[in-house]
Design a protein around this motif. Structure first.
Motif, mmCIF file in Angstrom:
data_model
loop_
_atom_site.group_PDB
_atom_site.id
_atom_site.type_symbol
_atom_site.label_atom_id
_atom_site.label_comp_id
_atom_site.label_asym_id
_atom_site.label_seq_id
_atom_site.Cartn_x
_atom_site.Cartn_y
_atom_site.Cartn_z
ATOM 1 N N GLU A 208 31.344 -9.709 22.823
ATOM 2 C CA GLU A 208 30.175 -9.494 23.690
ATOM 3 C C GLU A 208 30.509 -8.514 24.811
ATOM 4 O O GLU A 208 29.725 -7.649 25.180
ATOM 5 C CB GLU A 208 29.724 -10.821 24.335
ATOM 6 C CG GLU A 208 29.087 -11.819 23.377
ATOM 7 C CD GLU A 208 27.831 -11.281 22.700
ATOM 8 O OE1 GLU A 208 27.038 -10.627 23.396
ATOM 9 O OE2 GLU A 208 27.663 -11.499 21.488
ATOM 10 N N ARG A 209 31.709 -8.688 25.376
ATOM 11 C CA ARG A 209 32.104 -7.849 26.505
ATOM 12 C C ARG A 209 32.286 -6.390 26.073
ATOM 13 O O ARG A 209 31.874 -5.462 26.762
ATOM 14 C CB ARG A 209 33.409 -8.388 27.091
ATOM 15 C CG ARG A 209 33.335 -8.543 28.573
ATOM 16 C CD ARG A 209 34.477 -9.299 29.195
ATOM 17 N NE ARG A 209 35.769 -9.111 28.633
ATOM 18 C CZ ARG A 209 36.582 -10.112 28.279
ATOM 19 N NH1 ARG A 209 36.179 -11.352 28.406
ATOM 20 N NH2 ARG A 209 37.775 -9.865 27.805
ATOM 21 N N VAL A 210 32.908 -6.229 24.897
ATOM 22 C CA VAL A 210 33.112 -4.862 24.407
ATOM 23 C C VAL A 210 31.768 -4.198 24.101
ATOM 24 O O VAL A 210 31.568 -3.012 24.392
ATOM 25 C CB VAL A 210 34.011 -4.863 23.143
ATOM 26 C CG1 VAL A 210 34.074 -3.467 22.540
ATOM 27 C CG2 VAL A 210 35.410 -5.345 23.491
ATOM 28 N N ILE A 211 30.845 -4.984 23.540
ATOM 29 C CA ILE A 211 29.521 -4.427 23.221
ATOM 30 C C ILE A 211 28.862 -3.906 24.498
ATOM 31 O O ILE A 211 28.412 -2.764 24.565
ATOM 32 C CB ILE A 211 28.633 -5.503 22.542
ATOM 33 C CG1 ILE A 211 29.156 -5.795 21.138
ATOM 34 C CG2 ILE A 211 27.168 -5.056 22.501
ATOM 35 C CD1 ILE A 211 28.615 -7.068 20.512
ATOM 36 N N ASN B 41 27.339 -2.553 15.000
ATOM 37 C CA ASN B 41 27.877 -1.206 14.863
ATOM 38 C C ASN B 41 28.965 -0.959 15.904
ATOM 39 O O ASN B 41 30.022 -0.412 15.593
ATOM 40 C CB ASN B 41 26.767 -0.160 15.019
ATOM 41 C CG ASN B 41 26.288 0.377 13.688
ATOM 42 O OD1 ASN B 41 26.968 1.166 13.041
ATOM 43 N ND2 ASN B 41 25.126 -0.090 13.254
ATOM 44 N N VAL B 42 28.695 -1.391 17.135
ATOM 45 C CA VAL B 42 29.649 -1.116 18.218
ATOM 46 C C VAL B 42 30.998 -1.772 17.929
ATOM 47 O O VAL B 42 32.045 -1.164 18.129
ATOM 48 C CB VAL B 42 29.095 -1.612 19.575
ATOM 49 C CG1 VAL B 42 30.135 -1.416 20.679
ATOM 50 C CG2 VAL B 42 27.803 -0.885 19.922
ATOM 51 N N VAL B 43 30.968 -3.000 17.438
ATOM 52 C CA VAL B 43 32.243 -3.728 17.281
ATOM 53 C C VAL B 43 32.765 -3.728 15.843
ATOM 54 O O VAL B 43 33.684 -4.475 15.517
ATOM 55 C CB VAL B 43 32.144 -5.180 17.808
ATOM 56 C CG1 VAL B 43 32.050 -5.181 19.330
ATOM 57 C CG2 VAL B 43 30.993 -5.935 17.193
ATOM 58 N N SER B 44 32.205 -2.855 14.996
ATOM 59 C CA SER B 44 32.641 -2.854 13.597
ATOM 60 C C SER B 44 34.139 -2.581 13.473
ATOM 61 O O SER B 44 34.834 -3.214 12.669
ATOM 62 C CB SER B 44 31.840 -1.839 12.791
ATOM 63 O OG SER B 44 31.854 -0.582 13.439
ATOM 64 N N GLU C 138 39.351 -8.967 15.097
ATOM 65 C CA GLU C 138 38.917 -9.577 16.363
ATOM 66 C C GLU C 138 37.689 -10.457 16.104
ATOM 67 O O GLU C 138 36.716 -10.013 15.508
ATOM 68 C CB GLU C 138 38.561 -8.464 17.361
ATOM 69 C CG GLU C 138 38.117 -8.964 18.725
ATOM 70 C CD GLU C 138 39.194 -9.786 19.436
ATOM 71 O OE1 GLU C 138 40.255 -9.240 19.714
ATOM 72 O OE2 GLU C 138 38.938 -10.982 19.691
ATOM 73 N N SER C 139 37.748 -11.732 16.539
ATOM 74 C CA SER C 139 36.600 -12.608 16.275
ATOM 75 C C SER C 139 36.200 -13.414 17.508
ATOM 76 O O SER C 139 35.255 -14.189 17.450
ATOM 77 C CB SER C 139 36.914 -13.550 15.116
ATOM 78 O OG SER C 139 38.043 -14.333 15.460
#
Ligand SMILES: Nc1ncnc2c1ncn2[C@@H]1O[C@H](COP(=O)(O)OP(=O)(O)OP(=O)(O)O)[C@@H](O)[C@H]1O
Ligand SMILES: [Mg+2]
Length: 274
Positions: A139-142, A122-125, A132-133
């Motif tokens: 992981e860092r953004v999450i 959900n966070v990185v949707s 972005e892959s």
């Protein structure tokens, strides 16, 4: 702020730079023939929380949806006037509405995590939609987004569980994490706490005070205490007999709540109507 911060990597934006402000000039918004808001001019400043208050139907949500061009997706809806994000008139037809919605994120009344996605997805949707892959970046953004939305400690051991398995207040913080993960300039919040209990509400208010260091925040609320607690400036809207909403008064929150210019503002704030 750590060197590895994802917020430091965005070209042209430093780690703690505020979002851009929004300047609305002579905005009229219609649903078919109905003029829902008339001649609204207002400037939302960066680093501030602005509250929009007023009785049901006065056009608060309509104004908010115009700010990120969600108004135009409603069949028959249209708008006139100008809305500047920084120097750019975002109502200009040449401006890409998808890009605007990325720069101006929105949090809705009911938490709406994507039901099929885990907490972390959900966070990185939004980032995944942009292509972005890189797993390290994701992981860092999450982690950063969940920390910034005061949710990390509660979910760090169950990031793969569905977003909808969280409580209402946690889901709303997840939606805020999802919104800030794409690094918008502005965050719009339409009654973000109306479905939440008092403790969750206070958590969101704390969070807003933290987020305003980085983003321009505009919140619609029916809760006068909330507007008084969190906002720096307050706009009072009101609709007349034609059900056309106008901005009646706009000033520093303290002034609006203690010595409003307009009798109608005072009557509303003191609970005499609406
Ligand atoms: N999708 C729509 N289609 C037609 N008319 C609409 C639509 N959404 C809102 N309106 C009308 O526009 C006016 C303003 O509505 P809006 O939802 O912006 O008010 P609001 O201040 O957000 O009210 P509330 O506090 O109840 O959320 C109302 O007269 C409403 O009936
Ligand atoms: Mg509304």
């Amino acid at each position: 702020m750590a060197q590895s911060s994802v917020y430091g990597e965005n070209a042209g934006r430093t780690a703690v730079q505020a979002g851009k402000g929004i300047k609305v000039e002579n905005l009229n918004a219609y649903y078919g023939k109905h003029l829902a808001i008339k001649n609204v001019s207002i400037e939302f400043e960066p680093n501030l929380i602005t509250a929009l208050i007023g009785p049901s139907g006065c056009g608060k949500s309509t104004l908010l949806r115009n700010l990120n061009r969600l108004h135009e997706v409603i069949p028959g809806a249209r708008a006139e006037g100008k809305i500047f994000l920084g120097e750019e008139n975002i109502l200009d037809k040449k401006v890409d509405s998808a890009l605007i919605r990325r720069k101006i994120g929105m949090v809705f009344q009911r938490p709406n995590p994507f039901p099929a996605l885990s907490i972390k997805e959900n966070v990185v949707s939004g980032l995944r939609l942009e292509g972005e892959s890189n797993p390290h970046k994701l992981e860092r953004v999450i982690e950063e987004s969940l920390k910034r939305s005061y949710l990390w400690d509660e979910v760090k051991d169950k990031l793969d569980e569905p977003g909808v398995s969280l409580s209402g207040g946690q889901q709303q913080r997840l939606c805020i994490a999802r919104t800030i993960a794409v690094q918008p300039e502005v965050i719009l919040m339409d009654e973000p706490c109306s479905a939440l209990d008092p403790i969750s509400t206070l958590k969101i208010e704390d969070l807003m005070l933290e987020l305003k260091k980085r983003f321009t925040i505009i919140i619609v609320t029916h809760n006068m205490q909330q507007a008084a607690r969190v906002s720096d400036k307050t706009g009072f809207m009101l609709a007349g007999a034609e059900r056309t909403g106008e901005l009646i008064e706009y000033a520093e929150t303290k002034k609006v709540f203690t010595s409003p210019k307009e009798q109608r503002t005072e009557d509303y704030i003191s609970g005499r109507f609406g």
